[in-house]
Design a protein around this motif. Structure first.
Motif, PDB file in Angstrom:
ATOM      1  N   CYS A 443       0.876  -1.102   0.151  1.00  0.00           N
ATOM      2  CA  CYS A 443      -0.069   0.116   0.033  1.00  0.00           C
ATOM      3  C   CYS A 443       0.846   1.358   0.088  1.00  0.00           C
ATOM      4  O   CYS A 443       0.347   2.369  -0.099  1.00  0.00           O
ATOM      5  CB  CYS A 443      -0.935  -0.041   1.363  1.00  0.00           C
ATOM      6  N   PRO A 445       2.400   2.774  -2.352  1.00  0.00           N
ATOM      7  CA  PRO A 445       2.427   3.741  -3.499  1.00  0.00           C
ATOM      8  C   PRO A 445       1.256   4.711  -3.208  1.00  0.00           C
ATOM      9  O   PRO A 445       1.454   5.763  -3.965  1.00  0.00           O
ATOM     10  CB  PRO A 445       2.234   2.982  -4.572  1.00  0.00           C
ATOM     11  N   ARG A 446       0.420   4.472  -2.428  1.00  0.00           N
ATOM     12  CA  ARG A 446      -0.599   5.443  -2.112  1.00  0.00           C
ATOM     13  C   ARG A 446      -0.273   6.418  -1.242  1.00  0.00           C
ATOM     14  O   ARG A 446      -0.927   7.415  -1.351  1.00  0.00           O
ATOM     15  CB  ARG A 446      -1.910   4.727  -1.601  1.00  0.00           C
ATOM     16  N   MET A 483       3.246  -4.508  -7.337  1.00  0.00           N
ATOM     17  CA  MET A 483       2.394  -3.317  -6.986  1.00  0.00           C
ATOM     18  C   MET A 483       3.099  -1.906  -7.251  1.00  0.00           C
ATOM     19  O   MET A 483       2.625  -0.838  -7.489  1.00  0.00           O
ATOM     20  CB  MET A 483       1.893  -3.408  -5.514  1.00  0.00           C
ATOM     21  N   ARG A 486       3.077  -1.023 -11.226  1.00  0.00           N
ATOM     22  CA  ARG A 486       1.888  -0.770 -11.350  1.00  0.00           C
ATOM     23  C   ARG A 486       1.800   0.782 -10.956  1.00  0.00           C
ATOM     24  O   ARG A 486       0.847   1.509 -11.799  1.00  0.00           O
ATOM     25  CB  ARG A 486       0.693  -1.498 -10.792  1.00  0.00           C
ATOM     26  N   TYR A 487       1.914   1.228  -9.763  1.00  0.00           N
ATOM     27  CA  TYR A 487       1.468   2.572  -9.404  1.00  0.00           C
ATOM     28  C   TYR A 487       2.502   3.664  -9.684  1.00  0.00           C
ATOM     29  O   TYR A 487       2.393   4.816  -9.286  1.00  0.00           O
ATOM     30  CB  TYR A 487       1.059   2.557  -7.924  1.00  0.00           C
ATOM     31  N   ASN A 488       3.844   3.158 -10.193  1.00  0.00           N
ATOM     32  CA  ASN A 488       4.570   4.017 -10.703  1.00  0.00           C
ATOM     33  C   ASN A 488       4.321   5.069 -12.008  1.00  0.00           C
ATOM     34  O   ASN A 488       4.195   4.155 -13.054  1.00  0.00           O
ATOM     35  CB  ASN A 488       6.185   3.471 -10.844  1.00  0.00           C
ATOM     36  N   ARG A 489       4.244   6.055 -11.796  1.00  0.00           N
ATOM     37  CA  ARG A 489       3.748   6.982 -13.030  1.00  0.00           C
ATOM     38  C   ARG A 489       4.971   7.578 -13.836  1.00  0.00           C
ATOM     39  O   ARG A 489       4.671   8.137 -14.796  1.00  0.00           O
ATOM     40  CB  ARG A 489       2.785   7.938 -12.761  1.00  0.00           C
TER      41      ARG A 489
END
Length: 636
Positions: A443, A445-446, A483, A486-489
């Protein structure tokens, strides 16, 4: 006989009978009569007797099983003929219960509760005879039986009118609460007082109940004091706030100083439960007293009142009781933050908060960690006051404490603490704690920036996947790694992560790492789109058909149906060709018997016959394309 007793489940019954016909039974003599003639004679009742007469006869001369049947059926008798039942049957029941065993007593308690709760008769007409039996059996020598009758009485109080309660219950209660009565009777009196308090107006509670309450609060037995203390909440709600402050609160203060730890704990719990009554009407002096009292409980067994360290060595039993008090203080700390006002946290509660977070007992620190997120919510903008303690809990020597700290506020200085917590978990022998910690890291990355994850956590996940010796931990690290991806922009970082996955896992020197790549592919198929997976992961997975280690090829065979499901036609026809080539290569060149058996089994399941598979789905155009180009040559 069977037809007359059929139920809605008769079909399932016949099904079971059919099943039994397949069994082979060993023949043996069957006892035709389960009762002797003499026994049958004793159980036989004159058929000319009506229900009331039969009940009286069975209670007087029947067997225990017959008497119990009458008692269980008592509510039905009352419905049919209330006057005769109470005149002739109930007195007999009372006689039987005087010598009855526990089972019959428990059955009677249930029947009498039904009589008292249901609108079977006008309750005031026969309440006296019912309650006399209930109250009489409260003193039964068997505590299980007496507790059953007590529960019957407590449940029935809600349905009884006030006057009945006052005459039939409160009048005998005065004598049962006396010190000369048994411990069991005085404990029952405590619970009855707590139950009836809400049934009467405040003046009646103050006049008739409070003297008994005070007496029981000062009982010589700690069990009675503790039981009465836990009923003070109901007493307080019965008499109202003003009388509570004048009459109940002083009793609570005395009980909170009691020599018995269970009494002190009961007093503390009761005070906490009554906070909602006091919070808006405490005087400043009362508010301050309660807060100071709580602070003393938080260091009970650790410090003197003057704040100096307490070097006294307590007996082990007393030390564990003090630790239990401090643990309960920790559990209720969020409520005390509300009581003291979050704006006054730093001046009123911070030293106590810090003490609980550094408490020598693991259970106290774990309880603080479990409730930390609630404190964060209450403090709002003042949350920066507790960053230091959060770091302390995250770096605690106890894995239990670190595991409990699953809800936290992420700030830059906490990132090193999180990394250190994972390192400690990795060095321990409790791999399940390490696995759960990694699961929670997913969690991050949030709440943590991509750069912090990339530079502080990513390499650690790769190290766990490639070097850890526990398979569940490796797989959880692989999931967390996915994860993070996935959440790395940031496109550049994403490409570097994928490149590192392919280099260290898919093309790793150790076959163990290559197996972990296939594990990662399974996770990636869950988390990413089919197009993304096919673009970045599928080709490298299929290339493992050439792996020199049979275990890798074996796992790849098992994954073929999953890999096939990610291919989208006609756009991915080249991937379809490569998948079929992979299957053919395994069938033609594979020498390991387990791998061959697996690929044949998978092929029989439909991987090879993809043309039919997609034709059935409506992909006619692709089916014709495959046939025209002769992509497949069926293997026999």
């Amino acid at each position: 006989m069977f037809v007359s007793k059929m139920t809605l489940n008769q079909s399932s019954l016949f099904g079971q009978v059919d099943d039994l016909q397949d069994l082979t039974f060993i023949e043996r003599p069957i006892r035709r009569s389960l009762k002797t003639a003499e026994e049958i004679e004793k159980l036989t009742v004159d058929e000319d007797l009506n229900d009331i007469e039969r009940a009286v006869y069975l209670l007087s001369s029947g067997q225990d099983v017959q008497r119990a049947s009458v008692i269980i059926n008592l509510p039905n008798l009352v419905r049919q003929n209330p006057a005769e039942t109470f005149r002739r049957v109930v007195p007999k029941v009372r006689e039987v219960l005087h010598v009855a065993g526990a089972d019959m007593q428990l059955a009677a308690a249930g029947s009498f509760l039904t009589l008292l709760q249901d609108d079977i008769v006008l309750i005031q007409t026969h309440t006296h005879s019912i309650l006399q039996i209930v109250l009489l059996n409260l003193d039964h020598r068997d505590t299980v039986v007496s507790n059953a009758w007590l529960e019957t009485l407590l449940s029935a109080i809600d349905a009884l009118p006030k006057e009945t309660i006052r005459q039939e219950i409160l009048s005998p209660l005065v004598s049962k609460a006396q010190l000369s009565q048994s411990l069991q009777a005085r404990l029952a009196s405590c619970r009855i007082l707590g139950k009836v308090a809400c049934k009467f107006e405040s003046p009646i509670v103050k006049k008739d109940l409070l003297p008994l309450v005070r007496s029981l609060c000062q009982d010589v037995e700690y069990e009675v004091r503790s039981c009465m203390c836990r009923q003070l909440e109901n007493i307080a709600r019965g008499i109202g706030l003003d009388h509570t402050k004048a009459a109940v609160l002083p009793e609570l203060v005395e009980l909170a100083r009691d020599e018995g730890s269970t009494v002190r704990l009961a007093a503390f719990d009761t005070i906490i439960n009554l906070l909602e009554m006091f919070d808006t009407s405490f005087t400043e002096e009362q508010h301050l007293w309660f807060l100071e009292f709580y602070k003393k409980l938080c260091v009970l067994g650790l410090q003197h009142e003057n704040g100096h360290s307490d070097n006294q060595v307590y007996p082990l039993e007393l030390e564990s009781k003090y630790a239990l008090v401090r643990r309960n203080c920790a559990y209720n700390f969020p409520a005390m933050v509300l009581f003291a006002d979050p704006n006054h946290f730093l001046t009123e509660l911070y030293p106590t908060f810090s003490s609980l977070c550094h408490d020598p007992e693991i259970t106290v620190r774990r309880t603080m960690a479990e409730g930390f997120h609630e404190i964060v919510k209450l403090l709002g903008p003042n949350v920066h006051f507790i960053h230091k303690e959060l770091v302390v809990l995250l770096q605690d020597d106890s894995l239990e404490v670190r595991h409990a700290e699953s809800h936290f506020l992420i700030v830059p200085e906490l990132v090193p603490a999180l990394a250190a917590a994972e390192q400690k978990a990795a060095l321990s022998l409790r791999w399940r704690v390490h696995e759960r910690l990694l699961q929670r890291y997913a969690c991050l990355p949030r709440v943590v920036s991509a750069d912090q994850i990339y530079f502080r956590f990513l390499q650690r996940m790769f190290a766990i996947v490639t070097t850890n010796n526990v398979l569940p931990v490796q797989r959880e690290a692989a999931r967390t790694l996915c994860m993070f991806l996935r959440y790395n922009r940031k496109q550049e970082q994403r490409q570097e992560i994928i490149g590192k996955v392919l280099q260290e896992l898919a093309q790793g020197r150790s076959y163990w790492n290559r197996l972990r790549y296939l594990d990662l592919c399974e996770i990636a198929m869950e988390l990413f789109s089919k197009a993304y997976f096919c673009k970045h992961f599928l080709i490298q997975a299929l290339e493992l058909v050439n792996d020199p280690v049979a275990n890798v090829r074996y796992k790849l065979c098992h994954m073929l149906p999953q890999l096939r499901s990610t291919i989208r036609l006609p756009a991915d026809k080249h991937l379809l060709q490569q998948l079929e080539f992979c299957v053919r290569k395994l069938l033609c060149r594979e020498k390991d018997k387990d791998v061959v058996a697996t690929v044949r089994k998978v092929r029989e399941g439909g991987v090879d016959d993809i043309t039919e598979y997609y034709f059935n789905l409506g992909h006619l155009e692709m089916s014709l394309f495959i046939k025209e180009k002769h992509i497949f040559c069926p293997l026999k």
